[in-house]
Design an enzyme around this catalytic site. Structure first.
Site, short mmCIF file in Angstrom:
data_model
loop_
_atom_site.label_atom_id
_atom_site.label_comp_id
_atom_site.label_asym_id
_atom_site.label_seq_id
_atom_site.Cartn_x
_atom_site.Cartn_y
_atom_site.Cartn_z
N CYS A 21 0.77 -1.23 -0.19
CA CYS A 21 -0.09 -0.08 -0.10
C CYS A 21 0.88 1.40 0.09
CB CYS A 21 -0.96 0.21 1.12
SG CYS A 21 -1.93 -1.33 1.46
C1 BEZ Z 1 0.47 -5.12 1.89
O1 BEZ Z 1 -0.35 -4.13 1.85
O2 BEZ Z 1 1.61 -4.55 1.89
C2 BEZ Z 1 0.19 -6.28 2.38
C3 BEZ Z 1 -1.08 -6.45 2.90
C4 BEZ Z 1 -1.62 -7.87 3.24
C5 BEZ Z 1 -0.43 -9.02 2.92
C6 BEZ Z 1 0.78 -8.54 2.55
C7 BEZ Z 1 0.96 -7.30 2.07
#
Ligand code: BEZ
Length: 210
Positions: free
Chosen positions: A45
């Site tokens: 994100c």
């Molecule tokens: C992320 O947003 O980086 C993420 C979210 C859930 C699992 C793995 C990565």
């Protein structure tokens, strides 16, 4: 029931990093890219939000506003914004909705319990100025989205709204487009003065209209 193409994007009120938001007022006369994140302080994100901030001029050229959502509260979003600026080189320049009660996430079908019971998946909605859903894509939590592709779809949607054309596989700005089958050759003569190539009666290619 799950949202589908052509549905009116549901309205809602929520807190965001830019203050309280009433979604339909936020849309106004713009196109909107509305996208969800599993949660704050997650690596994928962080890269996505930095990239969307970098794309702001590209969004503005197309009359598009971006808005994100995660189920964490505003103060968490605000702290995370510092990390995004530091690591991605672009400060957040669009709101992120805080949805700790998951009201908006439920309204938009952003939680897919068989994938994750608690956190949102990566959904993207493109909504037009009439508040209609024009694109929806769902990515798994571990795959960062391709926002260049989302811009490409917006280019296609805006072009097809303005002219009676469709865009072929992997189409990009400036490439030939398809005259939709509902347009007769007679009508096409007036609409497409540069002419067209007929590969099949249903497959006519013409230069991208301006
Ligand atoms: C992320 O947003 O980086 C993420 C979210 C859930 C699992 C793995 C990565």
């Amino acid at each position: 029931m799950a949202l589908r193409l052509g549905d009116t994007a549901p309205d809602f009120s929520a807190e965001s990093t830019a203050g309280p938001i009433k979604f339909h007022d936020f849309i106004g006369d713009s196109w909107v890219v509305f996208f969800s994140h599993p949660r704050d302080f997650t690596p994928v994100c962080t890269t996505e939000l930095g990239y969307v901030a970098r794309l702001k001029p590209d969004f503005e050229r197309r009359n598009v506003k971006a808005i994100g959502l995660s189920i964490d509260p505003v103060d968490s979003h605000t702290k995370w914004a510092q990390d995004i600026k530091e690591t991605q080189g672009h400060a957040l320049n669009f709101p992120i909705i805080a949805d700790p009660q998951k009201k908006v996430a439920e309204l938009y079908g952003m939680i897919h319990p068989a994938h994750d019971e608690v956190f949102t998946v990566r959904t993207v909605f493109v909504i037009d100025p009439k508040k209609k859903v024009r694109l929806l894509i769902t990515y798994p939590q571990t795959t960062g989205r391709n926002f260049d592709e989302i811009l490409r779809v917006i280019d296609s949607l805006q072009l097809t709204d303005a002219h009676r054309v469709a865009t072929p596989v992997n189409w990009k700005q400036g490439e030939d487009v398809i005259i939709v089958p509902a347009v007769s050759d007679e009508e096409a003569k007036g609409k497409f003065p540069k002419g067209w190539r007929t590969l099949k009666p249903y497959l006519r290619l013409t230069p991208q209209p301006k």
